[in-house]
Design a protein around this motif. Structure first.
Motif, PDB file in Angstrom:
ATOM      1  N   THR A   5      -5.390 113.025 101.820  1.00  0.00           N
ATOM      2  CA  THR A   5      -5.044 113.042 100.652  1.00  0.00           C
ATOM      3  C   THR A   5      -4.313 111.704 100.087  1.00  0.00           C
ATOM      4  N   VAL A   6      -3.405 111.483 101.162  1.00  0.00           N
ATOM      5  CA  VAL A   6      -2.433 110.113 101.200  1.00  0.00           C
ATOM      6  C   VAL A   6      -3.452 108.962 100.911  1.00  0.00           C
ATOM      7  N   SER A   7      -4.513 108.888 101.884  1.00  0.00           N
ATOM      8  CA  SER A   7      -5.389 107.569 101.826  1.00  0.00           C
ATOM      9  C   SER A   7      -6.113 107.541 100.527  1.00  0.00           C
ATOM     10  N   THR A   8      -6.102 108.554  99.231  1.00  0.00           N
ATOM     11  CA  THR A   8      -6.788 108.072  98.449  1.00  0.00           C
ATOM     12  C   THR A   8      -6.089 107.824  97.276  1.00  0.00           C
ATOM     13  N   LEU A   9      -4.717 107.920  97.361  1.00  0.00           N
ATOM     14  CA  LEU A   9      -3.864 107.504  96.504  1.00  0.00           C
ATOM     15  C   LEU A   9      -3.960 106.224  95.606  1.00  0.00           C
ATOM     16  N   LEU A  62       4.019 108.065 103.956  1.00  0.00           N
ATOM     17  CA  LEU A  62       3.357 107.463 102.753  1.00  0.00           C
ATOM     18  C   LEU A  62       4.524 106.454 102.283  1.00  0.00           C
ATOM     19  N   ALA A  63       5.806 106.794 102.086  1.00  0.00           N
ATOM     20  CA  ALA A  63       6.924 105.898 101.752  1.00  0.00           C
ATOM     21  C   ALA A  63       6.694 104.380 102.487  1.00  0.00           C
ATOM     22  N   GLY A  64       6.595 104.521 103.955  1.00  0.00           N
ATOM     23  CA  GLY A  64       6.483 103.256 104.792  1.00  0.00           C
ATOM     24  C   GLY A  64       5.144 102.474 104.270  1.00  0.00           C
ATOM     25  N   ASP A  65       4.118 103.225 104.133  1.00  0.00           N
ATOM     26  CA  ASP A  65       2.820 102.507 103.671  1.00  0.00           C
ATOM     27  C   ASP A  65       3.183 101.809 102.614  1.00  0.00           C
TER      28      ASP A  65
END
Length: 222
Positions: A5-9, A62-65
Motif C-alpha cells: 500500500t505504501v508503494s502506491t501512495l 513511510l516517513a523516512g521514504d
C-alpha cells in the motif's frame, strides 16, 4: 498498512500540485513536526494481517521514504481493558492530548439522563436515545443484568446464549470480543459491565442505571 500500500501512495509533487500553502500557526511560531494518533488495538491489527510493531515500523519507513531526515518517536497508549469509546479518542486521552480534534464540527453535548434497560420490551435507551444493540448483544446484557452483582464465567455465557445448535459455538476469546462490542455501545456507561480477572464478567448497577423488568414471566429464558 502493508508495504504494498505504501508503494502506491502519490508522490509529494502529486499531493502539492496546484495547492496553496496552508498557514495554521501564529506569526512568530514554526512547525517542528506533528502527532498522528492511530486508534487500533492489537486484535484489529491482527485481523488486518499485521501486528502493531510491524505497523509502527511501516509508518516509520513511510516517513523516512518521504523525508529522509525526518525523526520519529512512537508511544503506545494503554487503557483499561474493555473501556468503551472510539479508539482514537482513547489514545488521545491516554497520551494526555487535551487539544480539540481539528476540522471536526462542534456537537452539542449530549444531556446525560442515564441508561434505561427495559427487559420486557427488549429495549435499551442511553441518555434518552434508543441504542442499536444486536439480538445477541441484548441477550448478553440481559443475562448479566439478571445476575446482578454475581461474577458470570465465560463458560456460563457460552452455555446459556449459544445452546442453540443452529449457531456455531464460540470460544471464550470470542466472548471477550462480544463484551467489548457491547461496552462500546454502552458508551459512557460501559463500566456497568465489569471484568473480574480470572473469573469472568459482572453487572454492577450505577445510580444512573434503571432496570425495568416488566410484567409476566421472567425475560430470562435460561
Amino acid at each position: 498498512m502493508s508495504l504494498a500500500t505504501v508503494s502506491t501512495l502519490p508522490t509529494t509533487a502529486d499531493r502539492t500540485a496546484d495547492r496553496p500553502p496552508l498557514r495554521v500557526v501564529p506569526d512568530g511560531s514554526e512547525v517542528r513536526g506533528f502527532a498522528l494518533y492511530v486508534g487500533v488495538d492489537e486484535e484489529k491489527a491482527r485481523a488486518a494481517g499485521i501486528d502493531l510493531p510491524a505497523l509502527v515500523e511501516a509508518l516509520r519507513t513511510l516517513a523516512g521514504d518521504l523525508v529522509p531526515t525526518a525523526e520519529t518517536y512512537a508511544a503506545v497508549a494503554l487503557a483499561p481493558a474493555g473501556l468503551g469509546g472510539r479508539d482514537v479518542d482513547i489514545v488521545r486521552r491516554a497520551l494526555a492530548d487535551r487539544t480539540p480534534a481539528a476540522a471536526q464540527p462542534t456537537a452539542a453535548p449530549r444531556r446525560r439522563t442515564g441508561l434505561t434497560l427495559d427487559l420486557g420490551r427488549k429495549k435499551l435507551r442511553i441518555d434518552g436515545e434508543t441504542a442499536a444493540l444486536t439480538y445477541r448483544e441484548f441477550e448478553l446484557l440481559q443475562f448479566l443484568v439478571l445476575r446482578e452483582g454475581r461474577t458470570v464465567t465465560r463458560a456460563e455465557i457460552i452455555e446459556a446464549l449459544w445452546s442453540d445448535a443452529d449457531h456455531e459455538v464460540p470460544n471464550e476469546r470470542t466472548i471477550d470480543v462480544h463484551v467489548r462490542r457491547l461496552r462500546a455501545k454502552l458508551g459512557d456507561y460501559g463500566e456497568v459491565v465489569r471484568t473480574v480477572r480470572g473469573g469472568g464478567y459482572r453487572f454492577d448497577r450505577h445510580a444512573d442505571v434503571v432496570i425495568r423488568y416488566g410484567e409476566g414471566p421472567s425475560p430470562d429464558r435460561f
